[in-house]
Design a protein around this motif. Structure first.
Motif, short mmCIF file in Angstrom:
data_model
loop_
_atom_site.label_atom_id
_atom_site.label_comp_id
_atom_site.label_asym_id
_atom_site.label_seq_id
_atom_site.Cartn_x
_atom_site.Cartn_y
_atom_site.Cartn_z
N GLY A 110 0.87 -99.87 -13.29
CA GLY A 110 2.02 -98.96 -13.25
C GLY A 110 3.32 -99.68 -13.54
N LEU A 111 4.43 -98.96 -13.29
CA LEU A 111 5.77 -99.46 -13.59
C LEU A 111 6.69 -99.20 -12.42
N TYR A 112 7.58 -100.14 -12.18
CA TYR A 112 8.67 -99.92 -11.24
C TYR A 112 9.81 -99.23 -11.99
N LEU A 113 10.22 -98.05 -11.49
CA LEU A 113 11.26 -97.27 -12.15
C LEU A 113 12.63 -97.86 -11.83
N VAL A 118 2.00 -97.35 -1.55
CA VAL A 118 2.58 -97.43 -2.89
C VAL A 118 4.09 -97.59 -2.77
N PRO A 119 4.70 -98.57 -3.43
CA PRO A 119 6.16 -98.68 -3.40
C PRO A 119 6.82 -97.38 -3.82
N LYS A 120 7.99 -97.11 -3.27
CA LYS A 120 8.65 -95.83 -3.44
C LYS A 120 8.94 -95.51 -4.90
N ASN A 121 9.38 -96.49 -5.67
CA ASN A 121 9.78 -96.25 -7.06
C ASN A 121 8.72 -96.71 -8.04
N PHE A 122 7.46 -96.69 -7.63
CA PHE A 122 6.37 -97.15 -8.49
C PHE A 122 5.70 -95.95 -9.14
#
Length: 510
Positions: free
Chosen positions: A214-217, A250-254
């Protein structure tokens, strides 16, 4: 049951229905209660690049699945000269680009707009295999590595109580560069990433696990490679871990792009394949975001509403929906204050005209037409015309006056007066006729009272109807008209004194 009780019950039902639908549209569908609210929309672009060898070329990119905390508002694909389709493989959707002949560097693009919503990232079930394939570490030269792996596993088991705490301890030990066992493992698997080694050690511990890409936004990030998380099966459900810290969740902005499955990108007929990502944020009006999300879900409350009409008709209804607000203002001022007006809802029509013409311009035009129309009406009354003919003559006169005012104002360069056409001429003609009758029966003082009351109510209604909050609520939450109807019905039951009557009978009170 008495009529009064029926009115209160019906008004309560209408109010509850209107308020309930409004709350539903705000909480569930995301329509903003206040004007000027914005939402952050993330635009993610995946760039697939490879070098074609001159023959047929085919590229397949795994597409992201639906997520509870990330809502896809739209997606676009770009490929010059390539055929494109979306296929489903093993519970995954893949974008497939194909071309009969390609040579040299190739670039393919996939772009999507994502809106982050409240909620847990992973609540949907995942049908994935829990089978564990243990690493082959039987060779004599790998014995030290095998012992290091099982030493880490045994230590983590002693310091944990279940699968989740075991995974946290194991990942923490692997990330500790002072741990000799971890250093030996990474020294042997130096060509592998941290997540690859973690998956291998978890397999040695009989813990089902897979990779999450995935990606960190984060705003304005370019040419990023996908980030990896770990997801393990604790015997009941799948749990996500951040590999380096070992913390669950899951990290919040992931933004999860691929959950398990096979490779992210497959290319046939080419080499040096890669996929990179770019992310940028945009502030978009909250109503537009809600419209995009509900249009994909085909929400009945929005699909069968004013929003489904063409834009031209929507702009017309945006003005029409303000009429009930003006009607409520007239009801309140006539029932509670006791203002006398020329006609019941003529001030509402004047207020609508003032919205289009601006207040001062509209007042000036209305007063001018009224004075000239009354003067002409008094002359027509001396000719002893029948009522129908006299009203028709007044209508023609009003049209002539409106045309004359428009032409003269245009020649004088007064463009605001050109909006005289927004005044309803039939209402003006009937108002002139009514005022002339009142003049003849009750005198000029009553004409001034009714004309002044009409203008005062029209100005107050205009002020309320042009309020940005009122405009926003009536157009985006037309269900509130049911609440408005309930209030009008309750006001219609009022039989007490009006403010004007209290002033009228103040001597009697003394």
């Amino acid at each position: 049951m008495s009529p009064r009780a029926q009115v209160y019950i019906l008004a309560a039902l209408l109010t509850l229905m209107g308020a309930g639908l409004t709350i539903y549209k705000n909480v569930e569908l995301g329509f903003p209660l206040l004007p000027g609210e914005y939402r952050t929309v993330w635009t993610i672009e995946a760039k697939v690049g490879f070098t074609a060898d001159g023959g047929p070329a085919k590229a397949a990119l795994t597409l992201p699945r639906e997520q509870r905390n990330m809502e896809v508002l739209g997606e676009t694909f770009s490929s010059s000269g390539y055929g494109f389709n979306i296929i489903q493989e093993d519970d995954e959707y893949r974008a497939v680009w194909a071309k009969r002949e390609a040579s040299g560097p190739q670039s393919l693009f996939y772009q999507l707009d994502v809106h982050q919503t409240p909620g847990a990232a992973l609540e949907q079930p995942l049908d994935m295999s829990t089978k564990v394939v243990k690493p082959l570490l039987a060779a004599r030269e790998q014995e030290a590595v095998r012992q290091a792996i099982y030493s880490l596993v045994d230590t983590a088991r002693q310091r944990s109580s279940d699968t989740q705490t075991f995974t946290t301890e194991l990942l923490t030990a692997l990330a500790d560069r002072r741990n000799q066992d971890a250093n030996m493992i990474f020294g042997y698997y130096k060509d592998r990433s941290f997540v690859d080694v973690a998956l291998l050690v978890l397999a040695a511990a009989d813990v089902p696990a897979h990779r999450i890409r995935g990606l960190y936004l984060e705003d304005d990030r370019r040419r990023m490679s996908p980030e990896d998380l770990l997801e393990i099966y604790d015997g009941i459900r799948w749990v996500v871990f951040e590999p380096q810290s070992g913390s669950p969740g899951v990290p919040k902005n992931f933004f999860i792009w691929q959950r398990g499955g096979k490779s992210l990108l497959d290319v046939e007929g080419g080499y040096n394949s890669r996929v990179t990502f770019s992310v940028i944020s945009n502030d978009v009006p909250a109503r537009d975001v809600a419209m995009l999300s509900t249009s994909q879900e085909k929400e009945a409350l929005v699909d069968f509403s004013i929003y489904s009409l063409p834009i031209e008709q929507q702009s017309i209804f945006k003005l029409i929906l303000l009429v009930p607000v003006g009607a409520l203002v007239v009801v309140l001022l006539r029932v509670f204050v006791g203002l006398r007006t020329s006609g019941t809802f003529m001030p509402v029509l004047l207020a609508i005209a003032f919205i289009e013409t601006q207040l001062l311009t509209g007042l000036s035009i209305f007063v001018l037409i009224l004075i000239l129309g009354l003067w002409i009406r008094f002359y027509l009354s001396r000719l002893n015309l029948l009522l129908v003919a006299r009203i028709a003559a007044v209508v023609v006169t009003v049209v002539i006056l409106m045309g004359a005012i428009s032409v003269i104002s245009y020649k004088l360069g007064i463009e605001q007066a050109l909006t005289v056409t927004f005044f309803p001429m039939i209402i003006l003609a009937w108002t002139i006729e009514r005022m002339s009758i009142v003049w003849e029966e009750d005198g000029p003082y009553e004409v001034l009272i009714q004309a002044g009351g009409s203008l005062l109510v029209a100005v107050i209604a205009w002020w309320v109807m042009t309020n940005r909050y009122i405009e926003h609520w009536t157009f985006n939450f037309p269900e509130l008209l049911l609440v408005l109807l309930g209030v009008i019905m309750i006001v219609g039951n009022y039989t007490g004194f009006r403010l004007a009557e209290l002033a009228r009978f103040r001597q009697l009170v003394r």
